[in-house]
Design a protein around this motif. Structure first.
Motif, PDB file in Angstrom:
ATOM      1  N   ASN A 128       0.715  -1.411  -0.182  1.00  0.00           N
ATOM      2  CA  ASN A 128      -0.219  -0.017   0.086  1.00  0.00           C
ATOM      3  C   ASN A 128       0.877   1.430   0.332  1.00  0.00           C
ATOM      4  O   ASN A 128       1.626   1.236   0.406  1.00  0.00           O
ATOM      5  N   PRO A 129       0.744   2.421  -0.929  1.00  0.00           N
ATOM      6  CA  PRO A 129       0.441   2.002  -2.139  1.00  0.00           C
ATOM      7  C   PRO A 129       0.704   1.221  -4.311  1.00  0.00           C
ATOM      8  O   PRO A 129       2.102   1.352  -3.404  1.00  0.00           O
ATOM      9  N   ASP A 178       5.466   1.405  -1.806  1.00  0.00           N
ATOM     10  CA  ASP A 178       5.172   0.573   0.110  1.00  0.00           C
ATOM     11  C   ASP A 178       4.477  -1.376  -0.199  1.00  0.00           C
ATOM     12  O   ASP A 178       4.067  -0.863  -0.155  1.00  0.00           O
TER      13      ASP A 178
HETATM   14 MG    MG Z   1       2.111   2.874   2.418  1.00  0.00          MG
END
Ligand code: MG
Ligand code: ADP
Length: 232
Positions: free
Chosen positions: A213-214, A226
């Motif tokens: 995410n994302p 990430d």
């Molecule tokens: Mg993140």
């Protein structure tokens, strides 16, 4: 084999939380595209790495603690040049120490900025839900993911058809075709990514939890900027 070695190494250190860099290494081992993330031990090293990656870059807190980096002011985006990276290195460490004085063993990583002009922010995750075992989660992503609360779920293994259905069940699906002046995202790439996550779930029983995410998705493709993995 690389994935298992990485997992064994982390477990041998009696850790269960993988850093962003370690999590991305695991994703890359399953051919999931990530922004290449490298550790810098000094402002000088950060500048040398950024010069090789190409500007602009992001600097982030490097930690095994599992904190959300933005919660502790641990993300600097869009640094345009060497000067910004040099100053950013010290600033990042200073602001993290201020926001989370208890945090130990903090470092800095450097990674290229992904193009964001037309990007949709998605999150793809893996959770354990008794009695089902691993469950794949998909929906809108970004730092407000908890507030947005868009979570479609499916059990692995996923084939292309099931991946497609999972995507369509999420509310964010409405933004993946042509949307507000942005061309449609590469749907096949997103389906492929979900199938690779499914492969990870099936091949790595040690995966307790995974949060990508994302993932930034646009008409050019997609990339995980990430990731956070927890081992059992
Ligand atoms: Mg993140
Ligand atoms: P956190 O640990 O708080 O989730 P992230 O690494 O996800 O930190 O960064 C926070 C936000 O910054 C992301 O949701 C994304 O919008 C943006 N971001 C992070 N890394 C990049 C990158 N390499 N390129 C473009 N945007 C990024």
């Amino acid at each position: 084999a690389g994935a298992r070695l990485l997992i064994d190494t982390v477990l041998a250190q009696r850790r269960h939380l993988l850093s962003e860099m370690e999590s991305k290494a695991l994703l890359a081992a399953f051919r999931i595209p990530v922004t290449g993330t490298l550790q810098a031990r000094s402002a000088h090293e950060a500048m040398m790495i950024a010069a090789q990656l190409g500007y602009p870059v992001a600097l982030k807190l490097d930690s095994h603690s599992g904190v959300h980096k933005s919660d502790v002011d641990g993300v600097l985006l869009n640094l345009p040049d060497a000067l910004a990276v040099r100053d950013g290195f010290e600033r990042l460490l200073r602001q993290v120490q201020q926001a989370a004085p208890g945090l130990r063993d903090i470092g800095v990583t450097v990674q290229p900025m992904a193009a964001t002009r037309h990007a949709r922010e998605l999150h793809i995750g893996l959770i354990h839900e008794p009695p089902f075992g691993p469950v794949i989660v998909f929906g809108a992503g970004g730092t407000m993911v908890e507030l947005i609360d868009d979570c479609a779920m499916e059990l692995p293994p996923l084939n292309r058809f099931l991946a497609r259905q999972l995507i369509e069940r999420a509310r964010v699906a409405a933004t993946l075709g042509p949307w507000r002046g942005a061309p449609a995202i590469q749907m096949e790439a997103l389906e492929a990514l979900l199938m690779r996550v499914s492969e990870m779930a099936c091949e790595l029983p040690q995966l307790r939890e995974m949060d990508i995410n994302p993932v930034l998705a646009d008409d050019q493709g997609l990339v995980a900027v990430d990731a956070r993995i927890v081992l059992a």
